[in-house]
Design an enzyme around this catalytic site. Structure first.
Site, mmCIF file in Angstrom:
data_model
loop_
_atom_site.group_PDB
_atom_site.id
_atom_site.type_symbol
_atom_site.label_atom_id
_atom_site.label_comp_id
_atom_site.label_asym_id
_atom_site.label_seq_id
_atom_site.Cartn_x
_atom_site.Cartn_y
_atom_site.Cartn_z
ATOM 1 C CG HIS A 135 20.858 -24.127 -100.063
ATOM 2 N ND1 HIS A 135 21.305 -25.413 -99.924
ATOM 3 C CD2 HIS A 135 21.845 -23.337 -99.610
ATOM 4 C CE1 HIS A 135 22.514 -25.405 -99.409
ATOM 5 N NE2 HIS A 135 22.876 -24.147 -99.210
HETATM 6 C C1 T46 Z 1 25.893 -24.325 -98.201
HETATM 7 C C2 T46 Z 1 26.581 -25.409 -98.931
HETATM 8 C C3 T46 Z 1 27.877 -24.945 -99.564
HETATM 9 C C4 T46 Z 1 23.761 -29.213 -89.846
HETATM 10 O O1 T46 Z 1 23.182 -29.822 -88.933
HETATM 11 N N1 T46 Z 1 24.642 -28.225 -89.546
HETATM 12 C C5 T46 Z 1 25.308 -27.534 -90.509
HETATM 13 O O2 T46 Z 1 26.108 -26.649 -90.180
HETATM 14 C C6 T46 Z 1 25.063 -27.866 -91.879
HETATM 15 C C7 T46 Z 1 25.786 -27.111 -92.972
HETATM 16 C C8 T46 Z 1 24.177 -28.851 -92.158
HETATM 17 N N2 T46 Z 1 23.545 -29.521 -91.154
HETATM 18 C C9 T46 Z 1 22.623 -30.601 -91.495
HETATM 19 C C10 T46 Z 1 21.353 -30.158 -92.214
HETATM 20 C C11 T46 Z 1 21.039 -31.356 -93.098
HETATM 21 O O3 T46 Z 1 20.278 -32.294 -92.379
HETATM 22 O O4 T46 Z 1 23.307 -31.474 -92.403
HETATM 23 C C12 T46 Z 1 22.411 -31.974 -93.390
HETATM 24 C C13 T46 Z 1 22.927 -31.665 -94.791
HETATM 25 O O5 T46 Z 1 22.855 -30.248 -95.015
HETATM 26 P P1 T46 Z 1 22.494 -29.625 -96.446
HETATM 27 O O6 T46 Z 1 21.589 -30.530 -97.165
HETATM 28 O O7 T46 Z 1 22.071 -28.214 -96.233
HETATM 29 O O8 T46 Z 1 23.951 -29.655 -97.134
HETATM 30 P P2 T46 Z 1 24.387 -29.079 -98.546
HETATM 31 O O9 T46 Z 1 25.673 -29.743 -98.889
HETATM 32 O O10 T46 Z 1 23.308 -29.136 -99.548
HETATM 33 O O11 T46 Z 1 24.680 -27.493 -98.270
HETATM 34 C C14 T46 Z 1 25.737 -27.104 -97.403
HETATM 35 C C15 T46 Z 1 25.259 -26.013 -96.441
HETATM 36 O O12 T46 Z 1 24.083 -26.468 -95.763
HETATM 37 C C16 T46 Z 1 24.949 -24.709 -97.114
HETATM 38 O O13 T46 Z 1 24.843 -23.680 -96.154
HETATM 39 O O14 T46 Z 1 25.961 -23.169 -98.574
HETATM 40 O O15 T46 Z 1 26.844 -26.582 -98.153
#
Ligand code: T46
Length: 134
Positions: free
Chosen positions: A49
């Site tokens: 993303h």
């Molecule tokens: C990024 C990369 C480096 C939350 O509830 N709060 C938070 O602050 C974050 C970051 C995530 N979440 C929840 C949302 C999803 O249900 O945690 C779950 C996993 O998040 P996501 O799939 O977005 O995680 P990554 O590892 O793909 O991405 C993350 C960050 O979301 C993003 O901002 O830049 O790490």
């Protein structure tokens, strides 16, 4: 495109190392959120993303992982493996994280609270947002 690293000072002595992070001092923004990921499974690719506004600094505080950065014109990949090294990622960069070593911990300092509307999770929408041809 070049990665923007911030190498933080290590306060080392015979006991080991310590790194201090201070918002608006050695971190170039006010930190509203800290999160970290661990126990990442083999073969997994996280991220996929971009963000509209968010600034973040990524640290692999244990182990190592690879981060790819794509500005719509060029894609690079960097290996994060020193706990004192931060990788600054601003808005408009498609990022992916992969090849985590067992036990790796990726810690992120973020300039904003969590806001799903700041995410662009579709690559074509990302390219449209930066005005690039598909
Ligand atoms: C990024 C990369 C480096 C939350 O509830 N709060 C938070 O602050 C974050 C970051 C995530 N979440 C929840 C949302 C999803 O249900 O945690 C779950 C996993 O998040 P996501 O799939 O977005 O995680 P990554 O590892 O793909 O991405 C993350 C960050 O979301 C993003 O901002 O830049 O790490």
């Amino acid at each position: 495109m070049k990665p923007v690293y911030i190498d933080f000072q290590e306060h080392g002595d015979w006991r080991g190392q310590l790194v201090a992070l201070e918002e608006n001092k050695n971190i170039p923004f006010a930190v509203k959120r800290v999160y970290f990921m661990y126990d990442t499974k083999e073969g997994v690719v996280r991220g996929k993303h971009a963000h509209r506004q968010l600034q973040q600094i990524l640290f692999c505080v244990a182990g190592a992982c690879t981060i790819s950065l794509d500005d719509g014109k060029e894609k690079i990949a960097v290996r994060l493996e020193q706990p004192y090294r931060g990788l600054l990622i601003g808005p408009g960069i498609w990022r992916e994280m992969y090849d985590f070593t067992p036990g790796a911990v990726l810690m992120v300092l973020a300039s904003e609270y969590y806001d799903e509307s700041d995410y662009i999770r579709d690559y074509d929408v990302f390219l449209d947002s930066i005005g690039e041809e598909k």
